[in-house]
Design an enzyme around this catalytic site. Sequence first.
Site, short mmCIF file in Angstrom:
data_model
loop_
_atom_site.label_atom_id
_atom_site.label_comp_id
_atom_site.label_asym_id
_atom_site.label_seq_id
_atom_site.Cartn_x
_atom_site.Cartn_y
_atom_site.Cartn_z
N SER A 139 72.88 30.77 20.93
CA SER A 139 71.77 30.60 21.62
C SER A 139 70.53 30.20 20.47
CB SER A 139 71.20 32.06 21.95
OG SER A 139 69.98 32.37 22.12
N TYR A 162 66.18 26.09 23.78
CA TYR A 162 64.72 26.46 24.31
C TYR A 162 63.93 25.48 23.70
CZ TYR A 162 66.03 30.98 26.88
OH TYR A 162 66.57 31.75 27.63
N THR A 188 68.41 25.05 28.57
CA THR A 188 68.12 26.16 29.41
C THR A 188 66.61 25.64 30.12
OG1 THR A 188 69.31 27.57 28.36
CG2 THR A 188 67.81 28.59 29.66
N LYS A 245 71.02 24.24 32.01
CA LYS A 245 71.56 25.56 32.37
C LYS A 245 70.42 26.18 33.06
CE LYS A 245 72.86 29.76 30.28
NZ LYS A 245 71.66 30.50 30.51
N HIS A 269 70.74 33.10 35.12
CA HIS A 269 70.36 33.64 33.90
C HIS A 269 70.95 35.06 33.76
CE1 HIS A 269 67.71 32.33 30.36
NE2 HIS A 269 67.99 33.59 29.83
C1 LIG Z 1 71.32 40.06 26.43
C2 LIG Z 1 71.37 38.76 26.84
C3 LIG Z 1 70.52 37.29 26.28
C4 LIG Z 1 70.52 36.27 26.87
N1 LIG Z 1 70.00 35.10 26.01
C5 LIG Z 1 70.13 33.99 26.57
C6 LIG Z 1 69.34 32.95 25.85
O1 LIG Z 1 69.08 33.16 24.72
N2 LIG Z 1 69.55 31.73 26.38
C7 LIG Z 1 70.22 31.50 27.50
O2 LIG Z 1 70.02 30.31 27.99
N3 LIG Z 1 70.58 32.45 28.40
C8 LIG Z 1 70.64 33.55 27.88
N4 LIG Z 1 71.07 34.79 28.52
C9 LIG Z 1 71.82 34.42 29.80
C10 LIG Z 1 73.43 34.25 29.80
O3 LIG Z 1 73.34 32.81 29.01
C11 LIG Z 1 74.19 33.93 30.97
O4 LIG Z 1 73.18 32.99 31.79
C12 LIG Z 1 74.26 35.15 31.52
O5 LIG Z 1 74.33 36.36 30.79
C13 LIG Z 1 75.58 35.14 32.62
O6 LIG Z 1 75.42 36.28 33.35
P1 LIG Z 1 76.73 37.51 32.91
O7 LIG Z 1 75.84 38.36 31.85
O8 LIG Z 1 76.51 38.30 34.27
O9 LIG Z 1 77.79 36.98 32.55
C14 LIG Z 1 71.08 36.18 28.03
C15 LIG Z 1 71.85 37.06 28.55
C16 LIG Z 1 71.86 38.32 28.29
C17 LIG Z 1 72.73 39.39 28.87
#
Ligand SMILES: Cc1cc2nc3c(=O)[nH]c(=O)nc-3n(C[C@H](O)[C@H](O)[C@H](O)COP(=O)(O)O)c2cc1C
Length: 371
Positions: A139, A162, A188, A245, A269
Site C-alpha cells: 500500500s 494513491y 486505486t 483498482k 474497497h
Molecule cells: C485495513 C484496510 C486497509 C486498506 N488500505 C488500502 C489501501 O491503502 N489502498 C487500497 O487501495 N486499498 C486498501 N484497502 C482495500 C483492500 O485493498 C481491498 O480492496 C479490500 O480489503 C478487499 O476486501 P476484503 O478485505 O474483504 O478481502 C484496505 C482494506 C483494509 C481492510
Amino acid sequence: MNVQASDQAPASINQNQTTNPSVDFPISEIVDLSDLVNLFDFEKKAEAKMTRLAYEYVASGAADELTLRWNRLAFDAIKLNPTVLADMTQPDTRVSLFGDELAYPILIAPTAYHRIMHPDGELATVRGAGIASATYVVSSFTTTPLETIAENATKPLWFQLYVRDDREFTKDLVQKAEALGCRALCVTVDTPVGGVRNREQRINFGLPSGIQAPYMLAPGPQKKPLTWTDITWLTSLVNIPVLVKGILNAEDAERAIQAGVSGIVVSNHGGRNLDTVPATIDVLPSIARRVAKRVPVLLDGGIRRGTDVLKAMALGASAVLVGKPVCYGLACGGADGVAKVMAILREELELAMILTGRATIDQIDRSVLWS
Ligand SMILES: Cc1cc2nc3c(=O)[nH]c(=O)nc-3n(C[C@H](O)[C@H](O)[C@H](O)COP(=O)(O)O)c2cc1C
C-alpha cells in the site's frame, strides 16, 4: 470537506510528520496458530489480540456496512456444480499474470498501516508472503519504507498507488517502486475522498505516535482530481503493467482499457468507501464480458474460502486478492500468521478444485457453478 480519504489518518495527525523515523523491528513472539483452521478463526483471534483502535480500523466498513456484508453474502449465495470421477489427484493452481508465474491465483491486497496491527508491520507481511509464495501488493500507506520491504521480499511485489496532488512526488514514487523491482502498479481509483467511517469516528482513529506512513505525509484534501488522463500519464512513466483498482461497472472498465491500462481490479474497497454499491462478485460477470479477455480482470472483496476463489475464477477473474484476513493473520502471528492465512486459502482452493473435478485453473469455468 471534513471526510478523510479512506485508509488515511486525519490530516491533523499527520501534520507534523516530516521524516520517517528509523524503526527497530522487534523479533516476533512465538505464537501458536494451531487452533486457527479457517480465516474466520483468524478474525476472532485477532479481535482479542489487537488494540481496539487497530481492530476497528481493519474490521469496519463504510456507513451501515451493507456492502461489507453483501461481499460475503453474495459468495455464499452461489452454489457449485461438481464433476465427479475426473481422474486427477493433485490440481495445478499455477497461473500466469503479466508474464510472471504465480503458484496460485491469490494475492495479498494492499492494506494500510501494518505497524498498528503488529510491531513488525509490513516487514512481517513481506516475510509471510515469501513463506506462502504469494505476491504482495504494498500500500501507499505502508508504515515501512519500500526499500526495507523490497530487501526482504523473496516473491514478487506490486505497488498500490494513491495519486497525490503533487504529481512530481507521484512520478518519483512510482519510478522508485519500479526501480525497487515492483512487478506491477495498482492505481486505486475509488477513493477521491474516504467513505463514511462511523466506527473509526467513534474511536477517533489516528496513527499512534511513532508510526508514520512515509509516502502519505499530510496529504490533506485532494485539490487536483484524478482523471483518466492521469491514468494514461501513469502508464507512460513506467515499463511495468499499470492496473486500476476500484472498478465496479463495464463502462468504467472500457474507459480504463481505452486509457491504456494492463489490468483491472474489480473492487469496492472491501465495503469501506461507498456503502450500498453491489458485492464485487455480483458485478464481475458483466465486467468480464465487456473486457472479453483484452486485459486480466482481478477481484477482491469478501474472499474468505477456497470456494470463493473458485467462484471468482469461474465468473471471469484471473486472480483474486485478500485484504482483511491478511491483516488478521499479521495481528495473530506476524509473518507466520500471514503465511498461514494464505496457505489455508490455497489449500482450500486445491480441495475445491479436486472436489469439483478441475485439474487446472483454466478448467474452472461457468460450468462449475450450479444454475
Ligand atoms: C485495513 C484496510 C486497509 C486498506 N488500505 C488500502 C489501501 O491503502 N489502498 C487500497 O487501495 N486499498 C486498501 N484497502 C482495500 C483492500 O485493498 C481491498 O480492496 C479490500 O480489503 C478487499 O476486501 P476484503 O478485505 O474483504 O478481502 C484496505 C482494506 C483494509 C481492510
